[in-house]
Scaffold this active site. Structure first.
Site, mmCIF file in Angstrom:
data_model
loop_
_atom_site.group_PDB
_atom_site.id
_atom_site.type_symbol
_atom_site.label_atom_id
_atom_site.label_comp_id
_atom_site.label_asym_id
_atom_site.label_seq_id
_atom_site.Cartn_x
_atom_site.Cartn_y
_atom_site.Cartn_z
ATOM 1 C CE LYS A 22 63.888 -72.165 -42.814
ATOM 2 N NZ LYS A 22 64.137 -71.363 -44.016
ATOM 3 C CG ASN A 23 68.041 -71.623 -43.925
ATOM 4 O OD1 ASN A 23 66.906 -71.844 -44.329
ATOM 5 N ND2 ASN A 23 68.385 -70.482 -43.340
ATOM 6 N NE ARG A 92 65.960 -64.623 -51.768
ATOM 7 C CZ ARG A 92 66.234 -63.803 -52.755
ATOM 8 N NH1 ARG A 92 65.272 -63.292 -53.465
ATOM 9 N NH2 ARG A 92 67.480 -63.493 -53.049
ATOM 10 C CB CYS A 116 59.586 -62.656 -49.199
ATOM 11 S SG CYS A 116 61.063 -62.207 -48.304
ATOM 12 N NE ARG A 121 65.052 -62.906 -48.945
ATOM 13 C CZ ARG A 121 64.795 -64.022 -48.268
ATOM 14 N NH1 ARG A 121 63.573 -64.270 -47.851
ATOM 15 N NH2 ARG A 121 65.750 -64.897 -48.012
ATOM 16 N N PRO A 122 66.522 -59.296 -54.236
ATOM 17 C CG PRO A 122 68.081 -57.614 -54.656
ATOM 18 C CD PRO A 122 67.150 -58.131 -53.616
ATOM 19 C CB ILE A 123 68.059 -63.532 -57.899
ATOM 20 C CG1 ILE A 123 66.955 -63.054 -58.843
ATOM 21 C CG2 ILE A 123 67.417 -64.371 -56.836
ATOM 22 C CD1 ILE A 123 67.338 -63.047 -60.235
ATOM 23 C CG ASP A 124 71.667 -58.145 -57.680
ATOM 24 O OD1 ASP A 124 70.993 -58.665 -56.771
ATOM 25 O OD2 ASP A 124 72.527 -57.276 -57.466
ATOM 26 C CG LEU A 125 74.574 -60.256 -55.320
ATOM 27 C CD1 LEU A 125 74.881 -60.316 -53.828
ATOM 28 C CD2 LEU A 125 75.538 -59.304 -56.017
ATOM 29 C CG ASP A 304 67.414 -66.282 -40.593
ATOM 30 O OD1 ASP A 304 66.891 -65.315 -41.179
ATOM 31 O OD2 ASP A 304 67.833 -67.292 -41.203
ATOM 32 N NE ARG A 396 58.098 -70.368 -45.606
ATOM 33 C CZ ARG A 396 58.268 -69.535 -46.604
ATOM 34 N NH1 ARG A 396 57.489 -68.473 -46.705
ATOM 35 N NH2 ARG A 396 59.192 -69.728 -47.500
HETATM 36 C C1 UD1 Z 1 69.563 -67.074 -46.580
HETATM 37 C C2 UD1 Z 1 68.704 -67.837 -45.601
HETATM 38 C C3 UD1 Z 1 67.856 -66.869 -44.774
HETATM 39 C C4 UD1 Z 1 68.728 -65.808 -44.123
HETATM 40 C C5 UD1 Z 1 69.662 -65.147 -45.147
HETATM 41 C C6 UD1 Z 1 70.660 -64.200 -44.511
HETATM 42 C C7 UD1 Z 1 68.334 -69.928 -46.742
HETATM 43 C C8 UD1 Z 1 67.376 -70.814 -47.469
HETATM 44 N N1 UD1 Z 1 67.850 -68.743 -46.346
HETATM 45 O O1 UD1 Z 1 68.680 -66.395 -47.470
HETATM 46 O O2 UD1 Z 1 67.168 -67.624 -43.772
HETATM 47 O O3 UD1 Z 1 67.913 -64.828 -43.542
HETATM 48 O O4 UD1 Z 1 70.385 -66.151 -45.864
HETATM 49 O O5 UD1 Z 1 71.419 -64.849 -43.583
HETATM 50 O O6 UD1 Z 1 69.463 -70.300 -46.504
HETATM 51 N N2 UD1 Z 1 70.915 -59.934 -52.007
HETATM 52 C C9 UD1 Z 1 71.030 -59.169 -53.140
HETATM 53 N N3 UD1 Z 1 71.198 -59.789 -54.343
HETATM 54 C C10 UD1 Z 1 71.271 -61.150 -54.444
HETATM 55 C C11 UD1 Z 1 71.182 -61.927 -53.277
HETATM 56 C C12 UD1 Z 1 71.001 -61.293 -52.068
HETATM 57 O O7 UD1 Z 1 70.944 -57.940 -53.077
HETATM 58 O O8 UD1 Z 1 71.436 -61.653 -55.573
HETATM 59 C C13 UD1 Z 1 70.697 -59.280 -50.692
HETATM 60 C C14 UD1 Z 1 69.346 -59.666 -50.111
HETATM 61 O O9 UD1 Z 1 68.312 -58.849 -50.601
HETATM 62 C C15 UD1 Z 1 69.570 -59.459 -48.618
HETATM 63 C C16 UD1 Z 1 71.035 -59.873 -48.457
HETATM 64 O O10 UD1 Z 1 71.630 -59.786 -49.754
HETATM 65 O O11 UD1 Z 1 69.437 -58.112 -48.270
HETATM 66 C C17 UD1 Z 1 71.195 -61.286 -47.903
HETATM 67 O O12 UD1 Z 1 70.670 -62.219 -48.809
HETATM 68 P P1 UD1 Z 1 71.217 -63.716 -48.923
HETATM 69 O O13 UD1 Z 1 72.419 -63.876 -48.063
HETATM 70 O O14 UD1 Z 1 71.308 -64.055 -50.363
HETATM 71 O O15 UD1 Z 1 70.015 -64.516 -48.265
HETATM 72 P P2 UD1 Z 1 69.240 -65.777 -48.838
HETATM 73 O O16 UD1 Z 1 70.193 -66.738 -49.430
HETATM 74 O O17 UD1 Z 1 68.066 -65.337 -49.619
#
Ligand code: UD1
Length: 419
Positions: A22-23, A92, A116, A121-125, A304, A396
């Site tokens: 899926k991912n 997301r 969620c 789950r921020p997107i700041d990075l 996961d 999902r």
């Molecule tokens: C992806 C996977 C998800 C998995 C996760 C961690 C997909 C579609 N989903 O989610 O199944 O559980 O990796 O292995 O591939 N974070 C920040 N700021 C950001 C981005 C992330 O603080 O801008 C934090 C998140 O809140 C979380 C951690 O970093 O605590 C991991 O997030 P991330 O690795 O980005 O996971 P996803 O890509 O959302």
């Protein structure tokens, strides 16, 4: 509305074929926006998250068609660079369209995906990295508006190896002017496959699978085709389910080298694991030993798989400790497992499991994808009938899970709510 009914107490035995990841699809499909034309993805699982991504791409003007397990994406007719809020709010991973839209069209609007069931789950990075590449980013009514006539390669150090941010930045940097060095990048197999697909489209990337990526930007990418890697989380889930029932199951169409952390842990608690290049056999003759583990970015133990492992440890006489360092709030399954009789205490981000006590079937509610998988495992090891509600969460990310489990001997059926 549907639910699962499980009659517990069966031992899982036989063979199960693992579906495409899926991912990986959720990263590959948006990457096709970078190269207008016809792309083909093979081994695509029929999952509601995949359908949501297809819906999003169609809303932007792409045409998408399933031919069996092949997904044909024609990205030549793109007419919109604004992602609809309703679709992004559902998933997301929709945020993955930001990088490619911006890089290809110089402008994109994508709503904030919000929190969620796993917590905030921020997107700041993602935004930090895109700004480093030269994008101007502003917020308007919870929409991220990103603009850049042409992104420019640079050096980016991520404070955390975020999977999503690494994916978005890989896609954006592939069409940027000049070279990008991305430090502390994610090394997950799905990110490696995204990078490989970008290279097939004409990009040049060094260091895939390590924490340092060197991306040489190019002016143009061309459509291509790729076979999606097997889903390592589905494989881990079936391996754990087999071990939890003291069963013997062979997984086919899988990649044992993507599952090193999980298979090592299974061996440590007493499971016999044998593997070839594409199969894994899991055999368990005893009850598992208790264990202590923490989730970590790849190649560590995946977040996961945390919920499924927690359910498994209910079988281990003694105390197990399972810590989630990636999502400290990802423990909604605990309250539901307790309804089945599980003795679990949550201390901050660590589940303390007192295993070896019998579970008794009852009604439980799914809260998110992997929590649902944990409830299914618990239902199979519990005595009597377990009813699992809100199973749309499991659709999902697991393709035909009840049919695969039935073939292994589980007594599980999908029935309409109200029956
Ligand atoms: C992806 C996977 C998800 C998995 C996760 C961690 C997909 C579609 N989903 O989610 O199944 O559980 O990796 O292995 O591939 N974070 C920040 N700021 C950001 C981005 C992330 O603080 O801008 C934090 C998140 O809140 C979380 C951690 O970093 O605590 C991991 O997030 P991330 O690795 O980005 O996971 P996803 O890509 O959302």
């Amino acid at each position: 509305m549907e639910k699962f009914l499980i009659q517990g107490g069966q031992r899982l035995q036989g063979q199960v074929s693992i579906s495409g990841a899926k991912n990986a699809v959720l990263a590959l499909a948006p990457s096709t926006l970078l190269a207008p034309g016809v792309h083909r993805l093979y081994n695509v699982p029929r999952l509601s998250d995949v359908h949501t991504m297809v819906e999003l791409l169609e809303a932007l003007g792409c045409s998408c068609e399933f031919r069996g397990t092949e997904l044909v994406l024609d990205t030549s007719g793109l007419r919109l660079v604004r992602a609809p809020r309703e679709i992004v709010g559902r998933m997301r991973a929709s945020f993955y369209v930001l990088g490619p839209l911006l890089a290809r069209y110089g402008y994109a609007e994508v709503p904030l995906p919000g929190g969620c069931a796993l917590g905030p789950r921020p997107i700041d990075l993602h935004l930090y990295g895109l700004r480093r590449l030269g994008a101007t980013i502003e917020m308007h009514n919870d929409y991220v508006r990103a603009q850049a006539e042409r992104l420019r390669g640079t050096t980016i150090t991520l404070p955390f190896p975020s999977v999503g941010a690494t994916g978005n930045l890989l896609m954006a940097a592939a069409l940027a002017e000049g070279e990008t060095l991305l430090y502390n990048a994610a090394a997950e197999p799905e990110i490696v496959q995204l990078g490989e697909y970008l290279c097939q489209m004409g990009a040049s990337i060094e260091g895939l699978g390590t924490s340092t990526l060197h991306i040489y930007g190019t002016n143009q990418l061309n459509p291509s085709s790729i076979e999606v890697i097997p889903d390592r989380i589905e494989a881990a889930t079936f391996s754990i389910a087999a071990a939890a029932t003291q069963g013997e199951v062979t997984l086919t169409h899988t990649r044992p080298n993507h599952l090193h952390a999980v298979l090592t842990r299974l061996t440590e608690v007493g499971c016999q694991v044998t593997a070839t290049d594409s199969t894994i056999t899991v055999r368990m003759n005893t009850l598992p030993e208790p264990s202590e583990l923490s989730t970590a970015p790849y190649p560590g133990f995946p977040t996961d798989v945390q919920a499924q492992w927690t359910a498994f440890m209910l079988r281990a006489p003694g105390v197990s400790r399972i810590t989630d360092t990636i999502y400290p709030n990802r423990f909604k399954h605990i309250a539901e497992l307790q309804r089945l009789g599980a003795q679990i205490k949550l201390v901050q981000n660590t589940a303390i499991v007192r295993g070896g006590h019998p579970l008794v079937g009852t009604t439980v509610v799914s809260s998110d994808l992997r929590a649902s998988a944990a409830l299914i495992i618990a239902g199979i090891i519990a005595s009597g009938q377990t009813e699992i509600l809100e199973i749309h969460h499991i659709d999902r990310g697991y393709e035909a899970i009840e049919q695969k489990l039935q073939r292994l001997g589980a007594v599980i059926e999908r029935v309409p709510v109200g029956d």
